[in-house]
Design an enzyme around this catalytic site. Structure first.
Site, PDB file in Angstrom:
ATOM      1  N   GLY A   1       0.806  -1.215   0.000  1.00  0.00           N
ATOM      2  CA  GLY A   1       0.000   0.000   0.000  1.00  0.00           C
ATOM      3  C   GLY A   1       0.840   1.265   0.000  1.00  0.00           C
ATOM      4  O   GLY A   1       0.300   2.354   0.002  1.00  0.00           O
ATOM      5  N   CYS A   2       2.149   1.124   0.021  1.00  0.00           N
ATOM      6  CA  CYS A   2       3.024   2.287  -0.064  1.00  0.00           C
ATOM      7  C   CYS A   2       3.514   2.426  -1.493  1.00  0.00           C
ATOM      8  O   CYS A   2       3.882   1.442  -2.120  1.00  0.00           O
ATOM      9  CB  CYS A   2       4.240   2.131   0.859  1.00  0.00           C
ATOM     10  SG  CYS A   2       3.845   2.382   2.583  1.00  0.00           S
TER      11      CYS A   2
END
Length: 138
Positions: free
Chosen positions: A49-50
């Site tokens: 998710g980064c």
């Protein structure tokens, strides 16, 4: 409830009026991050998710959690350095229940791009997951 470390961070950022100066300070903070072991810079420790690559590891020592982390993006590295500073040396339960209010207090939440904001949420979630795993083993 006020948290001493979070209050320190809020005070440190209060001296800067411009967001550019706060970004510069985040970049400075990236140098304070304890190095993560090379074997932990793998997909198994990567945060999903980064946008940038971020790795987080945690260990439990005498009932307290200690994190090591790294990122290939300097601003993100500064952000994770703040999170490590706030969460290090606490019990798993304290971390699970912690509200990282300093993020909004220093204006970080509103000044990050949507992808960085999502990454910030993912970092906090992963750090709390480590704490939850340690708590459930106890």
């Amino acid at each position: 409830m006020k948290d001493q470390i979070q209050e320190q961070i809020i005070e440190e950022f209060a001296i800067f009026d411009e967001w550019l100066d706060k970004y510069d300070y985040l970049i400075e903070l990236s140098d304070t991050l304890p190095a993560i072991e090379a074997e932990h810079r793998t997909d198994a420790y990567a945060i999903k998710g980064c946008q940038s690559r971020v790795w987080v590891d945690a260990r439990l020592e005498e009932g307290k959690v200690y994190y090591s982390a790294d990122s290939d993006a300097i601003i993100t590295k500064g952000i994770i350095a703040l999170l490590v500073r706030v969460m290090n040396g606490r019990t798993p339960q304290e971390i699970v229940e912690m509200e990282p209010y300093f993020i909004d207090a220093i204006g970080l939440g509103e000044n990050l791009s949507p992808t960085r904001s999502n990454g910030l949420v993912a970092m906090i979630k992963q750090m709390k997951m480590y704490a939850l795993a340690f708590a459930s083993k106890a």
